[in-house]
Motif scaffolding. Sequence first.
Motif, PDB file in Angstrom:
ATOM      1  N   ALA A  38       0.817  -1.212   0.000  1.00 36.98           N
ATOM      2  CA  ALA A  38       0.000   0.000   0.000  1.00 36.98           C
ATOM      3  C   ALA A  38       0.850   1.261   0.000  1.00 36.98           C
ATOM      4  O   ALA A  38       0.531   2.216  -0.701  1.00 36.98           O
ATOM      5  N   PHE A  39       1.923   1.279   0.779  1.00 37.45           N
ATOM      6  CA  PHE A  39       2.671   2.522   0.954  1.00 37.45           C
ATOM      7  C   PHE A  39       4.155   2.428   0.652  1.00 37.45           C
ATOM      8  O   PHE A  39       4.712   3.316   0.043  1.00 37.45           O
ATOM      9  N   SER A  40       4.822   1.358   1.079  1.00 38.26           N
ATOM     10  CA  SER A  40       6.273   1.296   0.987  1.00 38.26           C
ATOM     11  C   SER A  40       6.748   0.448  -0.181  1.00 38.26           C
ATOM     12  O   SER A  40       6.799  -0.781  -0.107  1.00 38.26           O
ATOM     13  N   LYS A  41       7.121   1.143  -1.265  1.00 41.09           N
ATOM     14  CA  LYS A  41       7.674   0.443  -2.420  1.00 41.09           C
ATOM     15  C   LYS A  41       8.960  -0.281  -2.029  1.00 41.09           C
ATOM     16  O   LYS A  41       9.209  -1.400  -2.470  1.00 41.09           O
ATOM     17  N   GLU A  42       9.758   0.357  -1.169  1.00 38.86           N
ATOM     18  CA  GLU A  42      11.024  -0.242  -0.746  1.00 38.86           C
ATOM     19  C   GLU A  42      10.784  -1.580  -0.031  1.00 38.86           C
ATOM     20  O   GLU A  42      11.489  -2.564  -0.280  1.00 38.86           O
ATOM     21  N   ALA A  43       9.782  -1.621   0.839  1.00 44.81           N
ATOM     22  CA  ALA A  43       9.482  -2.868   1.556  1.00 44.81           C
ATOM     23  C   ALA A  43       8.972  -3.930   0.583  1.00 44.81           C
ATOM     24  O   ALA A  43       9.343  -5.102   0.685  1.00 44.81           O
ATOM     25  N   GLY A  44       8.144  -3.533  -0.374  1.00 52.66           N
ATOM     26  CA  GLY A  44       7.662  -4.479  -1.389  1.00 52.66           C
ATOM     27  C   GLY A  44       8.805  -5.018  -2.222  1.00 52.66           C
ATOM     28  O   GLY A  44       8.895  -6.227  -2.480  1.00 52.66           O
ATOM     29  N   ASP A  45       9.705  -4.126  -2.630  1.00 54.74           N
ATOM     30  CA  ASP A  45      10.868  -4.543  -3.417  1.00 54.74           C
ATOM     31  C   ASP A  45      11.786  -5.461  -2.619  1.00 54.74           C
ATOM     32  O   ASP A  45      12.390  -6.380  -3.172  1.00 54.74           O
ATOM     33  N   ARG A  46      11.874  -5.237  -1.323  1.00 51.80           N
ATOM     34  CA  ARG A  46      12.719  -6.083  -0.467  1.00 51.80           C
ATOM     35  C   ARG A  46      12.193  -7.524  -0.458  1.00 51.80           C
ATOM     36  O   ARG A  46      12.967  -8.476  -0.574  1.00 51.80           O
ATOM     37  N   VAL A  47      10.883  -7.680  -0.356  1.00 49.16           N
ATOM     38  CA  VAL A  47      10.290  -9.022  -0.378  1.00 49.16           C
ATOM     39  C   VAL A  47      10.525  -9.675  -1.734  1.00 49.16           C
ATOM     40  O   VAL A  47      10.894 -10.849  -1.825  1.00 49.16           O
ATOM     41  N   VAL A  48      10.341  -8.905  -2.811  1.00 52.89           N
ATOM     42  CA  VAL A  48      10.590  -9.422  -4.159  1.00 52.89           C
ATOM     43  C   VAL A  48      12.050  -9.871  -4.284  1.00 52.89           C
ATOM     44  O   VAL A  48      12.327 -10.950  -4.807  1.00 52.89           O
ATOM     45  N   ASP A  49      12.983  -9.069  -3.790  1.00 48.98           N
ATOM     46  CA  ASP A  49      14.405  -9.429  -3.861  1.00 48.98           C
ATOM     47  C   ASP A  49      14.690 -10.726  -3.113  1.00 48.98           C
ATOM     48  O   ASP A  49      15.454 -11.568  -3.595  1.00 48.98           O
ATOM     49  N   GLU A  50      14.058 -10.899  -1.938  1.00 45.62           N
ATOM     50  CA  GLU A  50      14.265 -12.128  -1.179  1.00 45.62           C
ATOM     51  C   GLU A  50      13.737 -13.341  -1.948  1.00 45.62           C
ATOM     52  O   GLU A  50      14.369 -14.399  -1.965  1.00 45.62           O
ATOM     53  N   ILE A  51      12.589 -13.173  -2.587  1.00 46.68           N
ATOM     54  CA  ILE A  51      11.994 -14.279  -3.342  1.00 46.68           C
ATOM     55  C   ILE A  51      12.837 -14.613  -4.561  1.00 46.68           C
ATOM     56  O   ILE A  51      13.165 -15.775  -4.814  1.00 46.68           O
ATOM     57  N   THR A  52      13.213 -13.587  -5.330  1.00 44.65           N
ATOM     58  CA  THR A  52      13.954 -13.839  -6.572  1.00 44.65           C
ATOM     59  C   THR A  52      15.382 -14.319  -6.293  1.00 44.65           C
ATOM     60  O   THR A  52      15.904 -15.140  -7.047  1.00 44.65           O
ATOM     61  N   SER A  53      15.997 -13.862  -5.214  1.00 48.05           N
ATOM     62  CA  SER A  53      17.356 -14.335  -4.906  1.00 48.05           C
ATOM     63  C   SER A  53      17.353 -15.802  -4.487  1.00 48.05           C
ATOM     64  O   SER A  53      18.374 -16.477  -4.591  1.00 48.05           O
ATOM     65  N   ALA A  54      16.176 -16.292  -4.064  1.00 46.73           N
ATOM     66  CA  ALA A  54      16.048 -17.713  -3.715  1.00 46.73           C
ATOM     67  C   ALA A  54      15.578 -18.545  -4.903  1.00 46.73           C
ATOM     68  O   ALA A  54      15.291 -19.726  -4.767  1.00 46.73           O
TER      69      ALA A  54
END
Length: 85
Positions: A38-54
């Motif tokens: 809803a608000f934090s693009k950085e937090a959303g991107d962090r979750v995406v990075d964790e998923i894609t790095s795995a």
Amino acid sequence: MKKLDGKIAIVTAASKEIGGSIAKHLATEGAAVVVNYAFSKEAGDRVVDEITSAGGKAIAVQPKKHRSKVFLSRWSRHSAGSTSW
């Protein structure tokens, strides 16, 4: 083959702690994950990075507020017993 291979999971509030954990779990089961924030693009991107790095697949999206209101209105009517969307 994993349980959710070929499936897409949309996880609301996925930039938050519980939603992020759910998104990551679904990704480990093979789902491509839409990380909704809803608000934090950085937090959303962090979750995406964790998923894609795995090795998983994920994107982060922020819904447009007017669309969210329309969806919630329709969901409320549907939940109250209406059969029309």
